[in-house]
Design a protein around this motif. Sequence first.
Motif, PDB file in Angstrom:
ATOM      1  N   LEU A 236       0.817  -1.208   0.000  1.00  0.00           N
ATOM      2  CA  LEU A 236       0.000   0.000   0.000  1.00  0.00           C
ATOM      3  C   LEU A 236       0.850   1.256   0.000  1.00  0.00           C
ATOM      4  O   LEU A 236       0.563   2.213  -0.720  1.00  0.00           O
ATOM      5  CB  LEU A 236      -0.932  -0.010   1.219  1.00  0.00           C
ATOM      6  N   VAL A 237       1.905   1.274   0.811  1.00  0.00           N
ATOM      7  CA  VAL A 237       2.712   2.492   0.966  1.00  0.00           C
ATOM      8  C   VAL A 237       3.942   2.493   0.064  1.00  0.00           C
ATOM      9  O   VAL A 237       4.802   3.364   0.193  1.00  0.00           O
ATOM     10  CB  VAL A 237       3.156   2.667   2.436  1.00  0.00           C
ATOM     11  N   GLY A 238       4.000   1.560  -0.876  1.00  0.00           N
ATOM     12  CA  GLY A 238       5.194   1.378  -1.688  1.00  0.00           C
ATOM     13  C   GLY A 238       5.711   2.624  -2.384  1.00  0.00           C
ATOM     14  O   GLY A 238       6.921   2.808  -2.504  1.00  0.00           O
ATOM     15  N   ASN A 239       4.821   3.503  -2.851  1.00  0.00           N
ATOM     16  CA  ASN A 239       5.267   4.689  -3.583  1.00  0.00           C
ATOM     17  C   ASN A 239       5.628   5.850  -2.664  1.00  0.00           C
ATOM     18  O   ASN A 239       6.162   6.860  -3.124  1.00  0.00           O
ATOM     19  CB  ASN A 239       4.179   5.154  -4.559  1.00  0.00           C
ATOM     20  N   SER A 240       5.331   5.719  -1.377  1.00  0.00           N
ATOM     21  CA  SER A 240       5.574   6.819  -0.443  1.00  0.00           C
ATOM     22  C   SER A 240       6.794   6.597   0.438  1.00  0.00           C
ATOM     23  O   SER A 240       7.386   7.557   0.926  1.00  0.00           O
ATOM     24  CB  SER A 240       4.338   7.021   0.456  1.00  0.00           C
ATOM     25  N   LEU A 241       7.169   5.351   0.664  1.00  0.00           N
ATOM     26  CA  LEU A 241       8.280   5.024   1.557  1.00  0.00           C
ATOM     27  C   LEU A 241       9.297   4.141   0.852  1.00  0.00           C
ATOM     28  O   LEU A 241       9.003   3.516  -0.173  1.00  0.00           O
ATOM     29  CB  LEU A 241       7.756   4.306   2.805  1.00  0.00           C
TER      30      LEU A 241
END
Length: 390
Positions: A236-241
């Motif tokens: 889910l957070v792959g593009n942000s972290l």
Amino acid sequence: MRLQRILATTAALGCLAPLAACKGDGQPAAPAASSSTAAGADTGPLAEAQRYLRQFANCDDLSDKPGDPRMPVGDFPKAGQWSVKELGVCSDKVRQGEIAIAVPADMKEFQERYKQYVLDRIDGGDGAYGLESRVLVGKGFVAFPTSTKTALALVRSDLRVLTCNPTAPVPKGYKREKPLVEHCNLSDFVNSEDGSGSPNLETPQDPAGEGEKAGQPKTGSLGLPRAGSIAELRKLVGNSLDCEKHFSTDPDAVAIESIDYAPVVQGNALDWGVTGRALCGEPAGAQRARDLSWLDTVGDMKKLQTKAKAAQLADFKEDGKLKQTASRLLVGENIAVETDSPSSRHGLYQLQFLYLNCIPGFSAPSGYRLEKSQVEGCVLTNYEPDHPLG
């Protein structure tokens, strides 16, 4: 990036500064007497767009003349920019507005350019630019109504409002469709600060119980993300972290912190209501640690927020501000992320995570989300005074 007030609609609803030429009183300039119907009369993409628009609103005196005083000026794309090959403008006199029409050669490129333009405006300090977007995407053309009433009429069609400001709301009950670029929305929700746009049936309420504050529903939440496992949360957070290449669930790795990165959860994670935990980023080795953040699956969200509140207030009490190296806790329904990176939090806000803020006297400007937390004295928000875009 910074997020402050609302889209540059500084004159009147009848004139959106980036979209139409205005007279000194904030009203759209009258169309030139010599304005002619777009080249090709009843043929060509502009005429086709006009025929479609006329099914839902007035679109009279169509012109493609660059000198037409109703034609977009200033920071609006001209022909040849943003992949736009043709520009036109028509009038909706019934609703006292104009409709600019752009025909892009490549709709994806147009949306990419618009998204980048919004982010550049936000970076430049106009943080709420695009919250009241009047960019209506259709099949093969884009319409830009200057009147909120015209926009409301047009979203009854297949036209959809393109919003790329990460805090732009799409309340429940409205259509949400996927655009051609990431981190933007297409919807039939027309946002307007003065309440003349689409109704928000999730009536916003101040957490204190009196008055109204945008983003705060009377009960429940406008929506938070959830995940069934650490693996789902990582995706889910792959593009942000920095989780794709640098990720670990090893207890020794997860326990790592450095002078630059301090997690919220300390000691035994189970005591915080956390059931699963992972580390993203590069722990210190030959070089200093980089981009550390922590992912949590949460079994007891109230316990997590209670302990995080105590830790936040203890930090704040020392000198009246939070340590820059201290992570902020962003929560979903059953998940949480701890990071001290404002740019990472910006991406997480786009995923509908909200920051647990327990600082006394905190308030958020209109246009930001502000929801009740599970502990007294705290709120969930996407507004950070020091980093307004998160």
